[in-house]
Design a protein around this motif. Structure first.
Motif, PDB file in Angstrom:
ATOM      1  N   MET A 100       0.825  -1.207   0.000  1.00 58.41           N
ATOM      2  CA  MET A 100       0.000   0.000   0.000  1.00 58.41           C
ATOM      3  C   MET A 100       0.862   1.261   0.000  1.00 58.41           C
ATOM      4  SD  MET A 100      -3.291  -0.990   2.410  1.00 58.41           S
ATOM      5  CE  MET A 100      -2.418  -1.871   3.718  1.00 58.41           C
ATOM      6  N   ALA A 101       2.018   1.196   0.689  1.00 58.30           N
ATOM      7  CA  ALA A 101       2.927   2.345   0.703  1.00 58.30           C
ATOM      8  C   ALA A 101       3.524   2.597  -0.674  1.00 58.30           C
ATOM      9  CB  ALA A 101       4.038   2.115   1.726  1.00 58.30           C
ATOM     10  N   VAL A 102       3.867   1.529  -1.394  1.00 62.31           N
ATOM     11  CA  VAL A 102       4.368   1.695  -2.760  1.00 62.31           C
ATOM     12  C   VAL A 102       3.293   2.343  -3.620  1.00 62.31           C
ATOM     13  CG1 VAL A 102       5.167   0.507  -4.836  1.00 62.31           C
ATOM     14  CG2 VAL A 102       5.961  -0.258  -2.598  1.00 62.31           C
ATOM     15  N   PHE A 103       2.066   1.832  -3.508  1.00 57.61           N
ATOM     16  CA  PHE A 103       0.959   2.391  -4.277  1.00 57.61           C
ATOM     17  C   PHE A 103       0.765   3.864  -3.962  1.00 57.61           C
ATOM     18  CE2 PHE A 103      -3.525   3.629  -4.448  1.00 57.61           C
ATOM     19  CZ  PHE A 103      -3.830   3.362  -5.777  1.00 57.61           C
ATOM     20  N   VAL A 144       3.462   6.088  -5.435  1.00 50.70           N
ATOM     21  CA  VAL A 144       3.379   6.174  -6.898  1.00 50.70           C
ATOM     22  C   VAL A 144       2.201   7.025  -7.339  1.00 50.70           C
ATOM     23  CG1 VAL A 144       2.944   4.825  -8.995  1.00 50.70           C
ATOM     24  CG2 VAL A 144       4.589   4.007  -7.309  1.00 50.70           C
ATOM     25  N   THR A 145       1.051   6.872  -6.680  1.00 52.87           N
ATOM     26  CA  THR A 145      -0.171   7.542  -7.139  1.00 52.87           C
ATOM     27  C   THR A 145      -0.550   8.778  -6.325  1.00 52.87           C
ATOM     28  OG1 THR A 145      -1.633   6.216  -5.705  1.00 52.87           O
ATOM     29  CG2 THR A 145      -1.064   5.308  -7.878  1.00 52.87           C
ATOM     30  N   ARG A 146      -0.131   8.810  -5.046  1.00 50.13           N
ATOM     31  CA  ARG A 146      -0.530   9.879  -4.129  1.00 50.13           C
ATOM     32  C   ARG A 146      -2.045   9.981  -4.001  1.00 50.13           C
ATOM     33  NH1 ARG A 146       3.817  14.805  -5.364  1.00 50.13           N
ATOM     34  NH2 ARG A 146       5.695  13.551  -4.979  1.00 50.13           N
ATOM     35  N   ARG A 147      -2.702   8.835  -3.978  1.00 53.63           N
ATOM     36  CA  ARG A 147      -4.166   8.795  -3.861  1.00 53.63           C
ATOM     37  C   ARG A 147      -4.564   7.909  -2.682  1.00 53.63           C
ATOM     38  NH1 ARG A 147      -6.898  10.294  -8.627  1.00 53.63           N
ATOM     39  NH2 ARG A 147      -5.534  11.698  -9.820  1.00 53.63           N
ATOM     40  N   PRO A 148      -4.473   8.413  -1.457  1.00 53.22           N
ATOM     41  CA  PRO A 148      -4.798   7.572  -0.297  1.00 53.22           C
ATOM     42  C   PRO A 148      -6.241   7.089  -0.276  1.00 53.22           C
ATOM     43  CG  PRO A 148      -4.544   9.878   0.351  1.00 53.22           C
ATOM     44  CD  PRO A 148      -4.044   9.766  -1.056  1.00 53.22           C
ATOM     45  N   LEU A 149      -7.155   7.867  -0.844  1.00 54.15           N
ATOM     46  CA  LEU A 149      -8.554   7.474  -0.823  1.00 54.15           C
ATOM     47  C   LEU A 149      -8.846   6.279  -1.726  1.00 54.15           C
ATOM     48  CD1 LEU A 149     -10.329  10.960  -0.765  1.00 54.15           C
ATOM     49  CD2 LEU A 149      -9.896   9.404   1.141  1.00 54.15           C
ATOM     50  N   LEU A 150      -7.901   5.939  -2.604  1.00 60.01           N
ATOM     51  CA  LEU A 150      -8.080   4.771  -3.469  1.00 60.01           C
ATOM     52  C   LEU A 150      -7.569   3.489  -2.826  1.00 60.01           C
ATOM     53  CD1 LEU A 150      -7.146   6.114  -7.028  1.00 60.01           C
ATOM     54  CD2 LEU A 150      -9.420   5.651  -6.099  1.00 60.01           C
TER      55      LEU A 150
END
Length: 229
Positions: free
Chosen positions: A56-59, A62-68
């Motif tokens: 989840m930290a990698v995601f 990469v995306t800077r979208r915590p709500l996703l």
């Protein structure tokens, strides 16, 4: 390339990122998680919780979208019915429902921690450590609350003191693992982002096809494993 095409490509990359990370997480739960469960490994929760927080930290980096992030949890939890297929259990059994619920609540806890500390996480390693600890601990607390409310496992029959003791015993190792793995996952994401962006920009079709192939691989492995068993 016009703005609409750029936005469409960016949107496709984001959707694929959600599906890829969720699918990799789900496959990891089916393989490594299943193996640790089979050998009755004492610290399975810390290992799998730490790995999940790392993904989840990698995601997030990469995306800077915590709500996703909860979408990753939903996808990963969708792998758990394969356990019923592989081990001959009903889809509605506790063997499927309980871990699927725990996976989604892990993602929800991570998202909450990331929303609260996202700005600080960008600049301070102490914030990343704290976010990892909070995500790991909060995931256990959320599961305890939901399990107690919905009658899952032994949680409804435990008295308050036993519940608190169980939360501490299981939550502290996961929180400690999360504090380390979030930092590592964040570093891995920041290291890989420029390379992924470069490949995506230069070879967009290859990049998207590779992600789709990875998703297909993740979803094919569990039923093939089940048929082989």
């Amino acid at each position: 390339m016009d703005i609409a095409s750029i936005r469409a490509r960016s949107g496709l990359s984001l959707v694929l990122a959600v599906i890829v990370f969720g699918s990799v997480w789900g496959l990891m739960e089916m393989t490594l998680g299943g193996f640790l469960h089979t050998i009755h490994f004492a610290h399975k929760g810390a290992v799998m919780g730490g790995m999940a927080i790392s993904l989840m930290a990698v995601f997030l980096s990469v995306t800077r979208r915590p709500l996703l992030v909860p979408a990753l949890g939903l996808i990963a939890a969708s792998f758990k019915p394969f356990s019923a297929f592989i081990f001959g259990q009903p889809v509605t059994s506790a063997y499927v429902v309980n871990p699927a619920t725990a996976i989604f609540l892990e993602s929800l806890a991570f998202a909450l921690a990331a929303v609260v500390l996202h700005r600080a996480m960008e600049t301070r390693v102490t914030a990343r450590i704290g976010a990892g600890f909070l995500a790991g601990a909060l995931g256990i607390v959320l599961y305890a609350a939901v399990a107690s409310t919905l009658g899952m496992g032994k949680w409804p029959v435990m008295d308050l003191a036993v519940k608190i003791g169980t939360i501490v015993d299981t939550g502290v190792p996961v929180a400690l693992a999360g504090s380390v793995m979030l930092v590592l996952g964040n570093a891995a994401g920041k290291f890989g982002l420029p390379r992924l962006s470069g490949i995506s920009a230069l070879y967009p079709r290859f990049y998207h096809a590779s992600l789709i192939a990875l998703v297909v691989f993740c979803w094919v492995i569990p039923p093939v494993f089940g048929l082989g068993g």
